[in-house]
Structures are given as structure tokens and as C-alpha cells.
Design an enzyme around this catalytic site. Sequence first.
Site, mmCIF file in Angstrom:
data_model
loop_
_atom_site.group_PDB
_atom_site.id
_atom_site.type_symbol
_atom_site.label_atom_id
_atom_site.label_comp_id
_atom_site.label_asym_id
_atom_site.label_seq_id
_atom_site.Cartn_x
_atom_site.Cartn_y
_atom_site.Cartn_z
ATOM 1 N N SER A 178 -87.966 25.843 -80.820
ATOM 2 C CA SER A 178 -87.986 25.934 -79.365
ATOM 3 C C SER A 178 -86.558 26.013 -78.806
ATOM 4 C CB SER A 178 -88.769 24.754 -78.786
ATOM 5 O OG SER A 178 -89.008 24.919 -77.410
ATOM 6 N N ASP A 224 -98.122 31.709 -78.273
ATOM 7 C CA ASP A 224 -97.104 30.884 -77.611
ATOM 8 C C ASP A 224 -97.114 31.151 -76.103
ATOM 9 O OD1 ASP A 224 -94.813 29.527 -76.773
ATOM 10 O OD2 ASP A 224 -93.682 30.068 -78.567
ATOM 11 N N HIS A 256 -96.852 27.565 -79.763
ATOM 12 C CA HIS A 256 -95.449 27.180 -79.683
ATOM 13 C C HIS A 256 -95.137 26.001 -80.588
ATOM 14 C CE1 HIS A 256 -91.516 26.897 -77.787
ATOM 15 N NE2 HIS A 256 -91.705 25.598 -77.596
#
Length: 309
Positions: A178, A224, A256
Amino acid sequence: MQHHTLTPHGTASPRPSRRRASRFTGAAAAVAAVVALTTLTGPGAHAADNPYERGPAPTTASIEAARGSYAVSQTTVSSLLVSDFGGGTIYYPTSTSDGTFGAVAVSPGYTGTQSSISWLGPRLASQGFVVFTIDTLTTLDQPDSRGRQLLAALDYLTQRSSVRTRVDSDRLGVIGHSMGGGGTLEAAKTRPSLRAAIPLTPWNLDKTWPEVRTPTLVVGADGDTIAPVATHAEPFYTSLPSSLDRAYLELNGATHFTPNSSNTTIAKYSVSWLKRFIDKDTRYEQFLCPLPQPSLTIEEYRGNCPHTS
């Protein structure tokens, strides 16, 4: 043991003529030369050709396995001992017979701690790497800060850590999830000497990375919704120099947060990428080129083959 030669009639002659003995000696020398050449260029010569190869010849089963061939130990780095990142855990092969190992620092994502990416530590270390999963200074740190912290962690690992003598300081890489993934791109841009970068479902406000000179595997997820591939992983990948060793892996049926749990596809291609570019181990090229095809776990894979580094 007495050596014999065969006559045209197939009988053994224990006393070859001087000419035959000379021919025999010449032939033996030629065979010895061929054997020596084969030994130098055959499968057993990998260590001589590439001093960074670690572990047995890879197979699909070995790179998909939950653990590789190395036993792994770990040591904790307290946040009280460092100031440029938040401490972490170092996972390393216990073997001291194979020389030094390449190393990689791994950053969690926004609001995450090292526990969210800790599965990568022993899994990658067991394949022959020193792996430093870190905590960041705060869980809200942005990608540029996480990039600096990844580099600070590598500096600590190679200069001050208790395992520094096990690490080859010229063979380093970064991984992040991330905002940590965005941080890997920041780190690679800042320090082009890094050998490999793997952003996992990366997030960054900066969408273009033409400055990166580090072989980079961008991993996105088709489901995601936090860092959608259309506005993050894909443009990150396409903005990398076309001449760079680069790849884009989009996970199928993933979100994600898929990188926060043990994942065979992420591990398989991360191991292959790190081996290929940190260790320059071309035995792993087979898993990257030809390009992997869509499957139950791969939505899409793009890249340049064959690799040049």
C-alpha cells in the site's frame, strides 16, 4: 589394474604398441579435457559462474513452498535503538557456510504495523535472503517517508545490526504494501543502486516513475478499491522506463489487503524476482520468462523478456 586394448578381432592385447600407447594417451588427454570443460560449463558450475547463487536448483514446487531450503532465525530491533524508522524484526538463514546473502527491507501500509507483512519474513529468508520487516515511525506515515525509512532500515541492517556480517551490502532490495508499496518506488528513485523493488498493491499520489533504475515488479489486485489498479499499479508500471527490467502482476480475485496474508502467488513471483535481480540467479528466469499466463490466481501479467540485468 591392467588396461587392455581390443584387436580388430576383438581379443584383448595386454601390451599395446608404442604407437597405440601414444594414441591411447592422446585420446585420454582429449577425454580429460572434455570432462574438464563439461565440468566447468555444466550444471555444477553455477557457483563458479555466479558466486551469489544460494540454495538448490529451483522448481515450481520449491518456490511455491511455505518454506525454502534454509532454516531461519530471527532477531528483534527495538524502536528505542533506532531513530529513522520504527524498529522491526530481522529474519535470516542460520547457515554460515554459504557466505553472505542479499537482503530486503519490507514496509507495511497505512495504519499497518510489521505484523501485517510479517509472513514475508520467514518465507523469503528460507529461500536465502536476510529480510527486515519494519515498523514505521507512525502508522500514518506517507509514501515518501516510508521510502526514507526503508533505506534507513537497510543502512541499519548492513552497518549496525547483529547480522551485518551475513549481509552483502551491494545486493539490497525493498518491498512494501500500500503506502509502503508507494514507498518502495520512492526508495528506488532515491537509491538507484537497489537491485530489486516490489510494490504490493501500491498507493502513491505520484503516478509517474521514469527516474527508477531498479528492476521493479509491481503487484496489483483486480478487486482493489483503495488503490485501484487503473489509477495506481498500472500507471506506476507503465511509467517505468521501457528499457528497465520491469513486470506487472495483477492478482485475480484479490483485494487491497491480499498481501497482508500468506499468498503463494505473491511469494512465488517475489522469490523469483529477488533471486533473479538481487542474486543475478538466472535459474529463476524460467518462472518469469516466458511471461506467466492468466490463471485462477493471475488476472494479467506484463513484462519485458528476456531480462537484461
